[in-house]
Design an enzyme around this catalytic site. Structure first.
Site, PDB file in Angstrom:
ATOM      1  N   CYS A 191       0.831  -1.216   0.000  1.00 53.56           N
ATOM      2  CA  CYS A 191       0.000   0.000   0.000  1.00 53.56           C
ATOM      3  C   CYS A 191       0.855   1.251   0.000  1.00 53.56           C
ATOM      4  CB  CYS A 191      -0.897   0.028   1.231  1.00 53.56           C
ATOM      5  SG  CYS A 191      -2.167  -1.206   1.203  1.00 53.56           S
TER       6      CYS A 191
ATOM      7  N   GLU B  99       4.150   1.409   2.076  1.00 51.10           N
ATOM      8  CA  GLU B  99       5.249   1.207   2.993  1.00 51.10           C
ATOM      9  C   GLU B  99       6.606   1.362   2.311  1.00 51.10           C
ATOM     10  OE1 GLU B  99       2.152  -0.629   2.581  1.00 51.10           O
ATOM     11  OE2 GLU B  99       2.790  -2.503   3.491  1.00 51.10           O
TER      12      GLU B  99
END
Lengths: 264, 841
Positions: free
Chosen positions: B438, B440
């Site tokens: 997502c 990171e």
């Protein structure tokens, strides 16, 4: 110490951030109360009366439209998006209502903004004595002025006022050397023929230093507000123009040689 | 100034055909991998686990069915059916066993499972009883942590049920030296080992496992080469025959050998990407800086005239389509948390190079075009932005955003680079970061980041403050005292921190237990062969072979907790207009509002079951009465009026998201209640914990398990998404919301933050709309925001898509850190997306 004009007070009814169709870049629009015109299509009917007034909100609750505010207080809000103006070339836009109705407030707001390094624009009908307008112009980077119709009868019929003063002021503002853009709200049944748009465009092209014309197609977003103000919407039932029609009118305007666009 | 090739390139008709073929049918579960790994495991019970993994991988790659789909230029499929998925019983299988019959009909991410597949899967499941990572993890977990999970304080379900994934390997190096090079490296390390070394036993097994795995991959590619050659022979279309011959040639050479051309580099990349997802079920296997490692091959072939820009684009588009050919079946609850069949294969372009110069190149623009052409959810396409990012790059990205595909997500180098350096990365490594899954950030090929380690619901510990640590009658948190006796806000806030600290320690316990279980039962030799310094250290990433090790569980509900704690502070302690006991009652009675329909259904079901199990019966009418009383709320009218007044008081307070400095500063502090305690903990791989602040889409299902909160959020409704303001509470527009969110400390949330904005297409219309949009991103980043993403679609479109899903099969929306097909989302998540404030001015 201090600049006393920062304490000048006026009456506004909204401050809208991230406005991107009212002058260059990302802008904060301050909507002022009061207007001399009563345009039938006006999408901010709550702006017209210079006094505060009651209106039901979308949830059916009674609210007061209009708030007394100082230049200092408005600037506090305007400052919040400074980094967005910096990145986009945006700034402050005065709209309304009609900013020219509050000469003891609006020019100071423009001045304060410029002194803070934030550029300024006004959206105006141009309906005021030129002596008043001259108090605004030195503090205004972009003037966005409406010419709604070249025919005085029709202008009076749909806006409640003659266009003579407006047309005269357009020329004076242009001659004064302002960065002037002419805008036309294009309203079906009022000025949506090629001939009517051409006439406005040709007039605009005749003004010194004017190079840009915006056609603002009619929309119905204001209709619900009339009901919430207990007023009658006289344009009800009128449909927005088709895309094809918009293009036809745009082409008609472009014949004037100006840079023309649909929307602000 | 650098100049780029940014002209439009028409999409080849082949790409449309490939996409249509991909989405023709519902995705399907296949049984081959599960059968093959079981066969192999039965033969290797006496061997070290790392060797068993390698031999199983080899056995799978030698026998799994292979297929070349019509029109493909890049080949390699994990399943026979397009968008199909294999299963991974070594991690967990119980959920799959119990859901086999219902997967086809479930709301989120349904899968077709044929009767034959069900039979074959049911035949292998019994072998895995007692052998999975999830069972071992449970055995390692403290009972208190298990209790906290059972009470929905947090969920580490992702890695509990599945492989870890969440990694970017050294794609560039494989393109350059081939697996031949990796095998040579492993052999050299093996040769250096002396039988007397303390590490000999494990290291030698690991290095041999690496060699076996890499050789298996080379052999697998040769199966494709043979299949392509054979298919070519019987192919009547001369064009296609020629294509198949080239495919045969490519697969004979890569990934074993260095890529000799751009086309071979693309094919080699695809084998790496796909096979990582056959070795393990971990998702978020992220291609990373694709424009950087592909560019040398692109540049060389363009310059020597062997490659046209059109063909480069077609191949890039083909890779994009293939990224959507992979799939993963999750258990029903996780499917809601990760809705949209998403694999989160994050591919990022732009940004700085290791020397801090701008790295944008022509491949960056080919990648933007590929997302523009394919309009598919994969790859999770991302753009790195820094102060020196070329404006044309931003404009082209904004044009892609305007299509409504929810891509790209924008990341701020100016925050992420120092943030990673604060976690011990070198400046060079930090500058070379990419994004996993997502949001990171990490350094490719050197990191085992465990980036998606759990969802931690920051609202639940606040509920425990009101109940002195009890939940549904059970003491699950520390005693923090009778809430009505607390005399100052600080006392109340300290009680919240006490509950938070305790639950965070249990979260760490759960994650570490799962971590150890993966190291013991599912070390991954193929993946480890492509992460430094596994070969040098002679151990897998699961055992701490990577240079950088982190665990990154994400907290969510920052906005709700900021608004809630602020309400308590203001109304109860400062203005003293609300008593704590009235607030407690209002929360317990959900402000007199009754339950959500879904919740009421569930509770009715439980009541009915209890009655029946007590041997009694209920009439249809009695059942309906129970249901409707739950919907209406059981309390008296007087109470309802009182609660409404409380709710009105709460709603009239300032809320996070409206550029109010006081509450925004408060939100910053509230976020620290999660981020600061967490970073003090260590994981078993020798790394530290670091917080993320994003929920994927778990804010909806986990919100459904959360009671009413003092911010006025009703029970069982969604919690705020990421660091975004709570849905519908930001009322002053995108700049005000962005200013509020930027006031959080994004640097400490080094596992990523997520800020979602939804725009009506009109807000991006024309050149001026695009320019303003770019300026909005730039300004949010000037203010040190970390990440920003956008949904550009009208509310009407979404509502219509909900009513007529058949018309919107390919409507992509940005959910939370990734894009998904709108129609594949559950109704409640669709509602949540529709209800997010639409920023259309």
């Amino acid at each position: 110490m201090g600049k006393s004009y920062l304490d000048a007070k006026g009456r506004i009814f909204n401050i809208q951030r991230y406005s991107i169709h009212d002058g260059p870049g990302i802008r904060t629009i301050v909507f002022l109360k009061g207007c001399s015109l009563r345009c039938r299509w006006c999408c901010n009917p709550e702006s017209q009366n210079i006094e505060s007034q009651e209106m039901t909100d979308v949830d059916g609750r009674l609210t007061v439209v209009g708030q007394e505010i100082s230049v200092r207080e408005v600037m506090r809000e305007v400052e919040k998006d400074r980094s967005y103006y910096y990145r986009s070339g945006g700034g402050l836009t005065l709209s309304g209502g009609e900013a020219l109705m509050q000469p003891e407030f609006a020019p100071y707001l423009l001045q304060a903004s410029r002194e803070a390094g934030i550029n300024t624009a006004i959206e105006t009908t141009g309906f005021a004595s030129f002596d008043i307008i001259k108090r605004y112009l030195p503090h205004t980077d972009y003037v966005l002025m409406d010419i709604k119709h070249m025919n005085d009868m029709k202008h009076k019929q749909f806006t409640s006022q003659s266009n003579r003063l407006i047309i005269e002021n357009a020329r004076k503002i242009a001659e004064w050397g302002a960065n002037l853009t002419i805008r036309v709200p294009v309203i079906p049944t009022f000025n949506d023929t090629e001939a009517e748009i051409s006439a406005i465009a040709q007039f605009a092209a005749s003004l010194p230093n004017v190079t840009r014309l915006h056609l603002l197609p009619y929309h119905r977003l204001g209709e619900g507000k009339y009901e919430r103000l207990g007023r009658n919407y006289t344009l009800s039932g009128i449909e927005p123009m088709s895309k094809e029609k918009e293009q036809t009118l745009l082409q008609a305007a472009e014949k004037s040689g100006l840079f023309c666009q649909l929307g602000g | 100034m650098k100049e780029f090739y940014t002209d439009d390139i028409a999409m080849s008709p082949r790409i449309r055909r490939l996409i249509d073929n991909l989405y023709e049918n519902m995705p399907e579960v296949e049984a081959d991998r599960a059968e093959l790994i079981t066969e192999s495991y039965k033969q290797t019970e006496d061997l070290p686990v790392i060797m068993r993994r390698a031999l199983a991988f080899k056995h799978i790659l030698e026998n799994i069915p292979i297929t070349i789909r019509d029109d493909e230029l890049i080949v390699g499929s994990a399943t026979k059916a397009p968008r199909g998925c294999q299963t991974f019983p070594e991690f967990s299988y119980e959920w799959l066993e119990s859901e086999l019959d219902t997967m086809e009909k479930r709301a989120a991410d349904p899968f077709y499972v044929s009767e034959d597949t069900k039979k074959r899967l049911r035949a292998v499941f019994p072998y895995w009883k007692g052998k999975t990572t999830s069972e071992l993890a449970t055995a390692y977990m403290a009972p208190e942590a298990q209790t906290a999970i059972a009470h929905n304080i947090f969920t580490p379900g992702n890695y509990f049920y599945n492989g870890v994934g969440h990694v970017t390997v050294c794609y560039g190096k494989i393109l350059e030296v081939g697996y031949k090079g990796v095998i040579a490296e492993a052999q050299a390390a093996l040769d250096k080992l002396s039988p007397g070394d303390a590490e000999y036993s494990k290291s030698s097994q690991f290095l041999q496992a690496v060699i076996i795995s890499c050789e298996a991959v080379c052999a697998y590619a040769k199966r494709y080469s043979a299949l392509a050659a054979e298919t070519a022979k019987s192919c009547k279309d001369p064009n296609r025959r020629r294509e198949l011959e080239i495919i045969a040639k490519n697969c004979a050479n890569v990934p074993e050998n260095p890529a000799g051309s751009f086309y071979e580099a693309m094919q080699s990349f695809w084998f790496i990407q796909m096979l990582l997802q056959i070795e393990s079920s971990g998702h978020s296997i992220s291609p990373g800086r694709f424009d950087q490692y592909m560019y040398p091959y692109y540049k060389k072939d363009i310059e020597n005239g062997s490659l046209t820009r059109e063909f480069a684009q077609e191949l890039t588009d083909c890779v994009w389509v293939k990224l959507n050919d992979l799939n993963k079946a999750r258990d029903k609850d996780s499917a809601e948390g990760f809705a949209g069949y998403s694999l989160f294969q994050n591919l990022i372009v732009g940004g700085q190079d290791v020397h801090g110069a701008d790295a944008t190149n022509d491949m960056s623009f080919h990648c933007i075009r590929a997302s523009m052409h394919t309009q598919l959810p994969q790859p999770s396409f991302s753009a790195r932005v820094w102060n020196g990012t070329p404006h044309i790059f931003m404009l082209k990205c904004a044009e892609l955003t305007r299509t409504g595909v929810g891509l790209p997500a924008y990341y701020n180098d100016e925050v992420i680079i120092p943030s990673l350096m604060s976690r011990g990365l070198t400046m060079d490594d930090a500058r070379d970061y990419n994004i996993i899954g997502c949001v990171e950030p990490q350094k490719a090929a050197k990191t085992e980041g465990w980036h998606d380690a759990a969802f931690f619901n920051m609202c639940r510990p606040l509920e425990l403050v009101f109940s002195d640590g009890a939940d549904t009658g059970q003491q699950i948190g520390p005693h923090t005292g009778d809430v009505t006796q607390m005399r100052t806000f600080d006392e109340f806030y300290d009680a919240y921190k006490t509950q938070m600290n305790y639950m965070i320690s249990l979260l760490v316990n759960a994650d570490n237990a799962i971590d150890v279980a993966h190291a013991e039962r599912a070390p991954l030799p193929f993946l480890s062969s492509m992460i430094d310094n596994c070969i040098e250290r002679g151990k897998s990433v699961q055992e701490g072979g990577a240079i950088y090790n982190f665990t990154g569980p994400q907290g969510f509900g920052v906005a709700n907790m900021a608004d809630a704690l602020y309400a308590v502070k203001k109304l109860v302690f400062e203005d003293k207009v609300l008593s704590m006991s009235d607030l407690r009652d209002a929360l317990a009675d959900n402000f007199g509002k009754g339950m959500t329909e879904a919740r009421a259904e569930k509770v009715t079901e439980q009541v009915v079951q209890n009655v029946y199990s007590a041997g009694k019966t209920l009439t249809e009418n009695q059942i309906m009465d129970i249901y409707s009383s739950l919907i209406k709320g059981g309390c008296s009218q007087a109470d309802k009026d009182k609660y409404q007044k409380i709710l009105d008081m709460i709603n009239s307070l300032p809320k996070f998201g409206n550029d109010d400095e006081e509450i925004d500063a408060f939100a910053r502090d509230v976020a620290y209640t999660y981020t600061r305690p967490l970073e003090t903990y260590k994981n078993p791989r020798g790394g530290q914990f670091q917080a993320g602040l994003y929920p994927v889409s778990a804010n909806v299902p986990l919100g459904a398990q959360t009671g009413a909160t003092p911010d006025g959020r009703l029970a069982n409704t969604p919690v705020a998404d990421g660091v975004s303001p709570a849905a519908g509470r930001d009322k002053i527009g995108p700049t005000a919301a962005a200013n509020s969110v930027a006031r959080l400390d994004h640097f400490i949330a080094s596992n990523g933050t997520l800020f979602n904005q939804k725009f009506h297409p009109s807000a991006l219309a024309g050149q001026s709309g695009l320019e303003a949009f770019v300026a909005l991103i730039r300004s949010y980043f000037d203010r040190k925001g970390m990440h920003m993403q956008f949904n550009v679609v009208s509310r009407e479109t979404l509502i219509d898509a909900q009513k007529h899903p058949e018309k919107y099969k390919s409507l992509v929306v940005r959910v939370a850190g990734y894009s998904a097909l709108f129609t594949s989302l559950s109704k409640s998540l669709q509602d949540d997306i529709i209800n997010r404030t639409e920023q259309g001015f």
